[in-house]
Scaffold this active site. Sequence first.
Site, PDB file in Angstrom:
ATOM      1  N   ASP A 279       0.837  -1.206   0.000  1.00 36.70           N
ATOM      2  CA  ASP A 279       0.000   0.000   0.000  1.00 36.70           C
ATOM      3  C   ASP A 279       0.869   1.252   0.000  1.00 36.70           C
ATOM      4  OD1 ASP A 279       0.825  -0.495   2.767  1.00 36.70           O
ATOM      5  OD2 ASP A 279      -0.614   1.063   3.343  1.00 36.70           O
TER       6      ASP A 279
ATOM      7  N   GLU B 109       0.153  -1.081   5.674  1.00 39.32           N
ATOM      8  CA  GLU B 109       1.220  -0.685   6.601  1.00 39.32           C
ATOM      9  C   GLU B 109       1.183   0.808   6.869  1.00 39.32           C
ATOM     10  OE1 GLU B 109       5.342   0.664   7.772  1.00 39.32           O
ATOM     11  OE2 GLU B 109       4.073   1.258   6.089  1.00 39.32           O
TER      12      GLU B 109
END
Length: 414
Positions: free
Chosen positions: A83, A178
């Site tokens: 991400d 994350e």
Amino acid sequence: MITKEAIIKRFISYVTVDTESDPKSDTTPSTAKQWDLAHALAKELIAIGMKDVTIDPNAYIMATLPSNVDHDVPTIGFISHFDTSPDFTGANVKPRVIENYDGKDIALNAEHNIILSPDYFEDLLLYKGQTLIVTDGTTLLGADDKAGITEIVSAMEYLINHPEIKHGDIKVGFTPDEEIGRGAHKFDVEKFGADWAYTMDGSQIGELEYENFNAAGATVTVKGKIVHPGYAKGKMVNSMYIATEFINSLPRLETPEHTEGYQGFFHLYSVEGKVEETVLQYIIRDHDMAHFEARKEVMQNLTNEINTQYEREVITIDIKDQYFNMKEKVEPVKHIVDIAEEAMKLLDIEPLIKPIRGGTDGSQLSYMGLPCPNIFAGGHNFHGRYEYVPVESMIKATEVICKIAELTAEKALK
């Protein structure tokens, strides 16, 4: 040798897929578009020859490169997240490759006069003569952490194609979310099956980190009273003024822009306000646990103090711990850091061992039973339009992964 062309092609294929995460979502992954890259990565791992490739219902990807030696070797892992930060848009990334960087200003976007300059970003001068990948000034790049993914996949492919490099079982893991602090929340450590791992999620070439902030988030909610301003005397309570009092009462120099090294901070990153209600979003950071607890207490005491000035409770605070300093879990197995340091030195990379001024999946994983130091991925200026990555740094990070695998197998013989 790992070629520039292969690294560039793989990296660009990742960063042009929008994987921005969303802290307001309660799903995993937090955005459906993260699945686009997750599925592509799982297919790619199968295509290069990895074994036991899985992708679970939350988009966590795991795979194994089996050992090619006949003696027992600790199982090691390499982990990155796919991400990108919601701090700046990751949609329609248009990376540009700059060959033989000349050390001068880079016009990211001439139309909007967006300049990446070594006068402001001095680290650029470390990479004079190298190949840089930059943005077009309208998005982030996504080197955090698609550079890490590029390096792990490239290293696995290289080891598969060069069986003369001896290694034990190697696990790889790619995680969602994350950037919003949830990358390791649903990571199955037992399934992963590694004795220890490394996140490829650092910045400058040579970084090797096994200390990070203790972290918490704080939501401060201020309640006011809205009354017609023409008849408001003695009746209106403007929540924005109370919120301003709270903001100004915290130590002004204990903020990110005034701190470095081991210094902690209070960081106000969002304000949403009207007369009736204002909401402040903070993050609290400190490497020292005692100082970390003291910072949370400062914010709670300030909330209580402001409330005593009013006839009712006008301000509330909700503080939630996010992650803790992995040093406590890594120091007892410090040899895993030593192996990474030795690998860098053998590759003529100067190790830069320093605390992380941030977090990484590795900090949470270390507390989940998987000690997990952090290694450079090569990018700079994360989470914004000035992000860039030197291709040579990605190549070196790829070589570090291969060397760690080789050293771990060698040391297991002794």
